[in-house]
Design an enzyme around this catalytic site. Structure first.
Site, PDB file in Angstrom:
ATOM      1  N   GLU A 187      -7.180   4.878   7.432  1.00  0.00           N
ATOM      2  CA  GLU A 187      -6.852   6.195   7.233  1.00  0.00           C
ATOM      3  C   GLU A 187      -7.948   6.899   6.487  1.00  0.00           C
ATOM      4  OE1 GLU A 187      -2.952   5.576   5.188  1.00  0.00           O
ATOM      5  OE2 GLU A 187      -2.216   4.839   7.538  1.00  0.00           O
ATOM      6  N   SER A 238       2.962  -2.321  10.378  1.00  0.00           N
ATOM      7  CA  SER A 238       4.578  -2.524  10.883  1.00  0.00           C
ATOM      8  C   SER A 238       4.911  -3.619  10.386  1.00  0.00           C
ATOM      9  CB  SER A 238       4.706  -1.961  12.248  1.00  0.00           C
ATOM     10  OG  SER A 238       4.676  -0.533  12.551  1.00  0.00           O
ATOM     11  N   GLU A 240      -5.906  -4.818  10.411  1.00  0.00           N
ATOM     12  CA  GLU A 240      -4.788  -4.024  10.460  1.00  0.00           C
ATOM     13  C   GLU A 240      -4.993  -3.220  11.654  1.00  0.00           C
ATOM     14  OE1 GLU A 240      -2.684  -2.641   6.524  1.00  0.00           O
ATOM     15  OE2 GLU A 240      -4.367  -1.529   7.085  1.00  0.00           O
ATOM     16  N   GLY A 274       2.749  -1.034   4.077  1.00  0.00           N
ATOM     17  CA  GLY A 274       2.866   0.458   3.837  1.00  0.00           C
ATOM     18  C   GLY A 274       4.306   0.731   3.683  1.00  0.00           C
ATOM     19  N   GLY A 275       4.946   1.107   4.881  1.00  0.00           N
ATOM     20  CA  GLY A 275       6.169   1.693   4.625  1.00  0.00           C
ATOM     21  C   GLY A 275       7.300   0.919   3.891  1.00  0.00           C
ATOM     22  N   ASN A 328       0.895  -0.899  -0.052  1.00  0.00           N
ATOM     23  CA  ASN A 328       0.026   0.054  -0.004  1.00  0.00           C
ATOM     24  C   ASN A 328       0.887   1.360   0.187  1.00  0.00           C
ATOM     25  OD1 ASN A 328      -1.719   2.271   0.449  1.00  0.00           O
ATOM     26  ND2 ASN A 328      -2.369   1.401   2.501  1.00  0.00           N
ATOM     27  N   TRP A 329       0.913   2.074  -1.048  1.00  0.00           N
ATOM     28  CA  TRP A 329       1.958   2.819  -1.255  1.00  0.00           C
ATOM     29  C   TRP A 329       1.387   4.192  -0.571  1.00  0.00           C
ATOM     30  CZ3 TRP A 329       4.437   2.726  -6.989  1.00  0.00           C
ATOM     31  CH2 TRP A 329       5.074   1.555  -7.237  1.00  0.00           C
ATOM     32  N   LYS A 330       0.054   4.284  -0.273  1.00  0.00           N
ATOM     33  CA  LYS A 330      -0.634   5.364   0.184  1.00  0.00           C
ATOM     34  C   LYS A 330      -0.378   6.742  -0.694  1.00  0.00           C
ATOM     35  CE  LYS A 330      -0.144   3.292   4.676  1.00  0.00           C
ATOM     36  NZ  LYS A 330      -0.196   3.382   6.113  1.00  0.00           N
ATOM     37  N   GLY A 383       2.357   2.044  11.012  1.00  0.00           N
ATOM     38  CA  GLY A 383       3.289   3.288  10.904  1.00  0.00           C
ATOM     39  C   GLY A 383       4.084   3.550  12.182  1.00  0.00           C
ATOM     40  N   HIS A 392      -9.675   1.320   4.417  1.00  0.00           N
ATOM     41  CA  HIS A 392      -8.410   1.497   5.295  1.00  0.00           C
ATOM     42  C   HIS A 392      -8.777   2.492   6.428  1.00  0.00           C
ATOM     43  CE1 HIS A 392      -4.290   2.718   6.190  1.00  0.00           C
ATOM     44  NE2 HIS A 392      -4.067   1.694   5.654  1.00  0.00           N
TER      45      HIS A 392
END
Ligand code: PGA
Length: 258
Positions: free
Chosen positions: A106, A220, A174, A241-242, A16-18, A180, A104
């Site tokens: 967010e 994470s 999640e 993500g990251g 997930n590149w966001k 994150g 998600h």
């Protein structure tokens, strides 16, 4: 419920590149991932990247022919219409997307998306022939209050459209407090929630449908903790993500799949 044989659920490693990636960097990242994937003699996982809308078309062209799946990070519930700034599921399917992340945390937080909204978006993605990656997970406050199981049950029941199946649906657990932050649940905690999700899924999908549905862990995940998480019987991959923004780390997570 006993865990299904691993062969029933091929792990899915999803990035997930966001809201990251201008064209040059995004295309370089996608090409790097595709090249590394193609260089693997054998692999025990499917790999999906979900770039921002702006890069979907170019990424699709850049990795053409590679065994890399393409997904979007959101879609609108309607197939078309007066929704300024939104993107419809058929538009994403046309660009080559096979998956759409919906719900998600967010988006639930920043855009006030309810379970009903998420369910409608998931139905739209499925209706356009794609797989909905439906995200659920408790906040830190809910965890501290001992509400994790209740929240996950409620979000799952509210966000899963009628007509969901193991082929058009992936669940991503999640925990919001893990996203994150560098924190993750213990393996025991993660397995317990994933097993709970699978047990809940058997209500709408039946035992066989539930046993065949992939349940990803997200929050994470990185090359250091992935092996332990991905070895859990009811963890069928990761939503990352990251660590998905570095090709080497992303592939290293995939290589943890046994
Ligand atoms: P993270 O994000 O891997 O950076 O924690 C996961 C996600 O939000 O999907």
């Amino acid at each position: 419920m006993t865990a299904a044989p691993a062969t029933l659920r091929r792990p899915l490693i999803a990035g997930n590149w966001k809201m990251n990636g201008l064209k040059a960097d995004g295309l370089a990242l996608a090409r790097d991932i595709a090249t590394r994937l193609e260089g693997m003699a054998s692999r025990r996982f499917d790999m999906l990247v979900c770039p921002p809308f702006t890069l979907l078309d170019a990424v699709c062209a850049a990795v053409d022919g590679a065994p890399l799946l393409l997904g979007a990070q959101d879609c609108h519930a309607d197939a078309k219409g007066a929704h300024t700034g939104d993107v419809a599921a058929p538009m994403l399917a046309e660009l080559g997307c096979s998956h759409v992340i919906v719900g998600h945390s967010e988006r639930r937080t920043n855009h006030g998306e309810s379970d009903a909204t998420v369910r409608a978006k998931a139905a739209a993605a499925q209706g356009a022939g794609m797989t909905a990656v439906i995200c659920i997970g408790e906040t830190e406050g809910q965890r501290d209050a001992g509400e994790t199981a209740a929240v996950v049950r409620r979000q799952l029941a509210g966000s899963l459209p009628a007509g969901s199946s193991a082929t058009n649906t992936v669940i991503a657990y999640e925990p919001v407090w893990a996203i994150g932050t560098g924190r993750t649940p213990t393996p025991e905690e993660a397995q317990a929630i994933h097993a709970l999700i699978r047990a809940e899924l058997s209500k709408p999908l039946g035992a066989a449908g539930s046993a065949a549905t992939r349940i990803l862990y997200g929050g994470s995940m990185n090359p250091k903790n992935a092996a332990v998480l991905l070895a859990l019987p009811d963890v069928d991959g990761g939503l990352i993500g990251g660590a998905s923004l570095k090709a080497a780390d992303f592939l290293a997570i995939g290589e943890c799949c046994r």
